[in-house]
Design an enzyme around this catalytic site. Structure first.
Site, PDB file in Angstrom:
ATOM      1  CD1 TRP A  49      -5.206   6.194   7.717  1.00  0.00           C
ATOM      2  CD2 TRP A  49      -6.507   6.780   9.555  1.00  0.00           C
ATOM      3  NE1 TRP A  49      -4.548   5.735   8.776  1.00  0.00           N
ATOM      4  CE2 TRP A  49      -5.273   5.989   9.789  1.00  0.00           C
ATOM      5  CE3 TRP A  49      -7.211   6.830  10.564  1.00  0.00           C
ATOM      6  CZ2 TRP A  49      -5.115   5.489  11.099  1.00  0.00           C
ATOM      7  CZ3 TRP A  49      -7.051   6.599  11.810  1.00  0.00           C
ATOM      8  CH2 TRP A  49      -5.922   5.705  11.917  1.00  0.00           C
ATOM      9  NE  ARG A  81      -2.276   1.282   3.795  1.00  0.00           N
ATOM     10  CZ  ARG A  81      -2.171   0.305   4.588  1.00  0.00           C
ATOM     11  NH1 ARG A  81      -2.505  -0.556   4.506  1.00  0.00           N
ATOM     12  NH2 ARG A  81      -1.811   0.552   5.855  1.00  0.00           N
ATOM     13  CG  ASP A 134       3.018   5.702  19.823  1.00  0.00           C
ATOM     14  OD1 ASP A 134       3.365   5.353  21.077  1.00  0.00           O
ATOM     15  OD2 ASP A 134       3.624   5.868  18.902  1.00  0.00           O
TER      16      ASP A 134
END
Length: 508
Positions: free
Chosen positions: A139, A101, A279
């Site tokens: 997204w 990708r 994260d």
């Protein structure tokens, strides 16, 4: 060292706003600046901003790779790239499940800038509606739809794009609660360029352009993230807590974080977003636990639920989506965030610790993931393993000792003659990699007063302080991987964490 630490702490405290957020912008980058310049030229609007973007790109700022330079040269001078700057340079050695990708995405970025021609291989089907495979995060779906529409237009095959695909892109683009879609500038710009191909007068295009223009930096360039305030505040609060900052300040920072906690119990990297990530969640939860776990128990319990819901069947943690491959940095961060209440998450901690131990390479390193520095994931793993509560600590004592010894041997071998560390062995020393290395050593219990490697590293770090007391650093964070982005406030955060750890028992 005390004076240096106080200077850095004062600088970081000054970055905390009245609401407790650390509001500091990312530095401008070539990719987003080039995409906005292409879009404004196509629309024939904002001539002043077009000139300013051109001046930024001409300055060479924000160009860390041949890919960046190729983009800048294409939009400034119409030069096509010579050689494969994506596969042969940018993605060389990039070992990640998203590589196919990423190859497609970066090739299309170059094609949009006219650095390379569009290729039929860029026009591949995209499953719309989300929920499966590569497109399970909105997204990613939006990016891939934008890529498909841009490639079809560039190849003269726009008729292959269905009405449903165009409608879905508009639906995704219009779903944002932030002026820049999910605070992800490149994805936002790619979608605007795609909509420009079939609906240039659509209200979302003009509104989107204004949103990106509003987040430009004073140098005229465009940052990769329009808002990183939630992510900034987590590790900043952790660093200030360990440095003994005033409680009212720390409580203000924690209250800000709690106010930004997502419905799933996690945190996103910026404000007004819909997607949590491990994260940002790890640093936010670690901050709350470091400041006052009982005061923040409700938020921490909710965070524990988030981590429990996203953990992989292998015991490790992905970045965004349950079922994606586990990553070392994310797993180490999650463990460090959960360790405050080990009795409630014993199974998660035990599984994650074993996964981390299995993930170590023979040379003592781990995958680098979201950082260019080898030492980043070494630190996060050592922090996690040495934070383990009983009985996991005792059960894995021998394996943890072996992993720590291997990591120490690597750091000793990788240390440069000047005492510092670079991204990888042989690279010039940089402030951030030196901080990560020292944080890893202190997490293992190695202090400058009794460890020669740590002592030399601390001396090097202190030598990098400038006359005005500031530290500067090379960027080491990457997004989208492996493109570098620079968030200058990180320098104060990592330096303060390091100086505090070297001078106390708060390394963990």
């Amino acid at each position: 060292m005390v004076a240096a630490r106080e200077r850095v702490a004062a600088s970081l405290i000054a970055a905390v706003g009245p609401d407790g957020a650390v509001r500091r912008a990312c530095a401008s980058r070539a990719l987003e600046s080039a995409l906005l310049l292409v879009l404004l030229r196509e629309r024939g609007t904002h001539p002043v901003q077009v000139r300013e973007l051109g001046a930024f790109l001409a300055s060479g700022q924000g160009q860390a790779t041949g890919f960046d330079t190729a983009l800048a040269q294409a939009v400034l001078h119409g030069r096509q790239v010579d050689g494969d700057v994506v596969g042969g340079q940018l993605l060389a050695g990039f070992d990640h499940f998203s590589i196919a990708r990423k190859r497609l995405l970066f090739d299309v970025h170059l094609a949009v800038a006219s650095a390379v021609p569009f290729d039929p291989s860029m026009l591949r089907p995209v499953r719309t509606g989300g929920g499966e495979g590569d497109n399970s995060v909105t997204w990613i779906e939006m990016i891939m739809l934008s890529v498909r529409i841009l490639a079809a237009d560039g190849l003269g095959r726009a008729e292959e794009i269905t009405g449903r695909e165009r409608e879905r892109l508009l639906e995704l683009l219009g779903s944002s609660r932030a002026p820049v879609w999910e605070n992800y500038t490149a994805a936002h710009l790619l979608a605007l360029l795609a909509v420009q191909r079939f609906a240039p007068s659509h209200r979302l295009v003009e509104a989107g352009v204004e949103g990106v223009l509003a987040c430009r930096n004073p140098d005229g360039g465009v940052p990769p993230m329009s808002n990183l305030d939630v992510f900034n505040t987590g590790p900043a609060g952790l660093a200030l807590a360990r440095a003994g900052a005033d409680r009212p300040l720390l409580h203000r920072m924690c209250d800000y974080l709690i106010g930004r906690q997502m419905p799933d119990g996690g945190w996103a990297f910026g404000e007004n977003m819909r997607h949590s990530d491990v994260d940002a969640s790890s640093y936010a939860a670690a901050c709350l636990a470091a400041v006052e776990p009982e005061r923040h128990r409700e938020a921490l319990v909710r965070a524990g639920g988030y981590f429990r819901n996203i953990v992989g069947i292998d015991g490790g943690f992905p970045t965004y989506v349950k079922g994606d491959p586990s990553e070392v940095g994310m797993t180490g961060g999650a463990v460090s965030a959960l360790a405050w209440d080990g009795t409630g998450h014993r199974d998660l901690l035990d599984g994650a610790a074993r996964w981390l131990l299995d993930a170590q390479h023979q040379d003592g390193t781990f995958e680098r993931s979201w950082s260019l520095s080898e030492a980043n994931t070494i630190w996060r793993t050592m922090w996690a393993l040495h934070s383990m509560p009983e009985p996991t600590r005792t059960a894995l004592k021998a394996r943890t000792a072996d992993a720590s010894a291997a990591a120490h041997q690597f750091l000793a071998r990788a240390q440069n003659q000047d005492g510092g560390w670079g991204y990888r062995p042989g690279d010039a020393s940089d402030t951030t990699s030196t901080c990560y290395s020292l944080l890893a050593l202190t997490a293992m219990g190695r202090r400058p007063q009794d460890d020669a490697v740590a002592a030399a590293g601390l001396a090097h770090l202190l030598s990098r302080q400038e006359p005005d007391g500031a530290f500067t650093a090379l960027p080491d964070q990457v997004a989208p991987r492996p493109l570098l982005f620079d968030a200058p406030v990180f320098t104060d955060i990592w330096v303060l964490l390091t100086l505090t750890a070297c001078d106390s028992d708060q390394a963990r």
